[in-house]
Design an enzyme around this catalytic site. Sequence first.
Site, short mmCIF file in Angstrom:
data_model
loop_
_atom_site.label_atom_id
_atom_site.label_comp_id
_atom_site.label_asym_id
_atom_site.label_seq_id
_atom_site.Cartn_x
_atom_site.Cartn_y
_atom_site.Cartn_z
N GLY A 77 5.11 -3.52 2.14
CA GLY A 77 4.12 -4.31 1.40
C GLY A 77 3.45 -3.48 0.34
CB SER A 79 0.61 0.88 -0.06
OG SER A 79 1.05 1.51 -1.25
CG HIS A 117 -8.88 0.49 1.62
ND1 HIS A 117 -9.95 1.03 0.95
CD2 HIS A 117 -7.93 1.46 1.67
CE1 HIS A 117 -9.66 2.27 0.57
NE2 HIS A 117 -8.43 2.56 1.00
CE1 TYR A 140 -2.92 -2.27 1.09
CE2 TYR A 140 -5.00 -1.05 1.15
CZ TYR A 140 -3.68 -1.20 1.55
OH TYR A 140 -3.13 -0.31 2.43
CB SER A 170 -1.07 8.74 6.47
OG SER A 170 -0.29 9.52 7.33
NE ARG A 178 -12.34 6.77 0.92
CZ ARG A 178 -11.11 6.44 1.30
NH1 ARG A 178 -10.06 7.17 0.91
NH2 ARG A 178 -10.90 5.39 2.07
P1 NAI Z 1 4.22 2.77 -0.10
O1 NAI Z 1 3.71 1.94 -1.22
O2 NAI Z 1 4.72 4.13 -0.42
O3 NAI Z 1 5.37 1.98 0.69
C1 NAI Z 1 5.38 0.60 0.84
C2 NAI Z 1 6.82 0.13 0.80
O4 NAI Z 1 6.83 -1.30 0.93
C3 NAI Z 1 7.53 0.46 -0.53
O5 NAI Z 1 8.73 1.18 -0.28
C4 NAI Z 1 7.81 -0.89 -1.16
O6 NAI Z 1 9.05 -0.97 -1.84
C5 NAI Z 1 7.82 -1.81 0.06
N1 NAI Z 1 7.50 -3.18 -0.33
C6 NAI Z 1 6.52 -3.60 -1.18
N2 NAI Z 1 6.59 -4.93 -1.35
C7 NAI Z 1 7.62 -5.37 -0.58
C8 NAI Z 1 8.20 -6.64 -0.36
N3 NAI Z 1 7.72 -7.73 -0.96
N4 NAI Z 1 9.25 -6.72 0.45
C9 NAI Z 1 9.76 -5.60 1.07
N5 NAI Z 1 9.27 -4.36 0.88
C10 NAI Z 1 8.21 -4.25 0.06
O7 NAI Z 1 3.04 2.85 0.96
P2 NAI Z 1 2.83 3.88 2.17
O8 NAI Z 1 1.81 4.86 1.79
O9 NAI Z 1 4.15 4.33 2.69
O10 NAI Z 1 2.16 2.90 3.25
C11 NAI Z 1 2.94 2.17 4.16
C12 NAI Z 1 2.07 1.10 4.81
O11 NAI Z 1 0.95 1.72 5.42
C13 NAI Z 1 1.52 0.08 3.82
O12 NAI Z 1 1.48 -1.20 4.44
C14 NAI Z 1 0.10 0.55 3.56
O13 NAI Z 1 -0.76 -0.54 3.23
C15 NAI Z 1 -0.25 1.17 4.90
N6 NAI Z 1 -1.26 2.21 4.76
C16 NAI Z 1 -0.94 3.44 4.24
C17 NAI Z 1 -1.91 4.42 4.12
C18 NAI Z 1 -1.59 5.81 3.65
O14 NAI Z 1 -2.50 6.65 3.66
N7 NAI Z 1 -0.37 6.13 3.22
C19 NAI Z 1 -3.30 4.14 4.49
C20 NAI Z 1 -3.53 2.82 5.02
C21 NAI Z 1 -2.53 1.90 5.15
C1 15L Z 2 -4.65 2.90 1.89
O1 15L Z 2 -4.74 1.83 2.49
C2 15L Z 2 -3.54 3.15 0.94
O2 15L Z 2 -2.34 2.55 1.34
C3 15L Z 2 -3.32 4.63 0.68
O3 15L Z 2 -2.51 4.76 -0.48
C4 15L Z 2 -4.63 5.38 0.50
O4 15L Z 2 -5.25 4.93 -0.66
C5 15L Z 2 -5.52 5.14 1.70
O5 15L Z 2 -5.68 3.76 1.99
C6 15L Z 2 -6.91 5.76 1.54
O6 15L Z 2 -7.90 5.09 1.80
O7 15L Z 2 -6.97 6.96 1.21
#
Ligand code: NAI
Ligand code: 15L
Length: 270
Positions: A77, A79, A117, A140, A170, A178
């Site tokens: 999804g 992010s 968030h 979001y 992460s 922050r």
């Molecule tokens: P990211 O943006 O790197 O990865 C998300 C992946 O979802 C991407 O590969 C994208 O192609 C895919 N995607 C987007 N729209 C799509 C759709 N319509 N159909 C299929 N795939 C789709 O994000 P990240 O950092 O890997 O985060 C993964 C999950 O964890 C997300 O749901 C994000 O909201 C959540 N998250 C991540 C945080 C972090 O610190 N990395 C913090 C809080 C939540």
């Molecule tokens: C999230 O939910 C986002 O996916 C990540 O990219 C960061 O922005 C994280 O929160 C954050 O709060 O640092």
Amino acid sequence: MTQATPFKRILLTGAAGGLGKVLRERIKPWAEVIRLSDLADLGVAGEGEEIVQCDLADKAAVLALMEGVDAVLHFGGISTEAPFEAIMHANILGVANLYEAVHKAGVKRVVFASSNHAVGYYRTTDMVDASMPTRPDSMYGVSKCFGESLSRYYYDRFGIETVCLRIGSSFPEPLNRRMLTTYFSYDDLVESLRCCLFAPRVGHTIAFGVSDNDSAWWDNKHAAFLGFRARDSARQFAGKFPDSADFPAADDITATYQGGKFLLDGPQYQ
Ligand code: NAI
Ligand code: 15L
């Protein structure tokens, strides 16, 4: 003697993303087969991998994606904050399709990558736990609240268990001051997912995904039964963001609210 692999098939959505790439490497011991899915290209399937490229908003594709799956790690999804139509497509329609497919395929457990968030409008002087009302800081964040509510409904209606893991930040290391509070190391992320998948019962649980940092905004007392204990801390990176006597301006909302700069990014509703 070889040990039996606990799950037959785990589906990882968002497998091409930042966290998906990390998990692809780390969750193999948990299942005979890991089915990796994303809208983006995932390269060639390795041993014990299946690759399905699809859009979460495509209902028929998501129904097919779920065939033969025991458990789901839903990381796909949008992010960050984005135009509402994009959020609606990937995070709202996408999660609705996912749960309908989970129900039809008889999947027992899901870990939903929620986000801090969902509660980003709490103040940086607040301590938040899972029993407190959501206070999203962005479209979001609203979409993550939707996923949390939808998964609650599917639990109450059909008994499908979900842990909504409100992930902090992460990344390989904190990227700003922050994140000394919100940092969630990759090792701690993987261990928390292991606990979410292997706890005998999780019902519908909201947990915070955060390392054992010196400063804290989130209290995981309602998820203590998961048995997750963070081992890492942002402490080792504190030197990158030294103490300063420059207090933020009184009207600096990014220092006042937990969501930080997400508060400035939306709503993007044209
Ligand atoms: P990211 O943006 O790197 O990865 C998300 C992946 O979802 C991407 O590969 C994208 O192609 C895919 N995607 C987007 N729209 C799509 C759709 N319509 N159909 C299929 N795939 C789709 O994000 P990240 O950092 O890997 O985060 C993964 C999950 O964890 C997300 O749901 C994000 O909201 C959540 N998250 C991540 C945080 C972090 O610190 N990395 C913090 C809080 C939540
Ligand atoms: C999230 O939910 C986002 O996916 C990540 O990219 C960061 O922005 C994280 O929160 C954050 O709060 O640092």
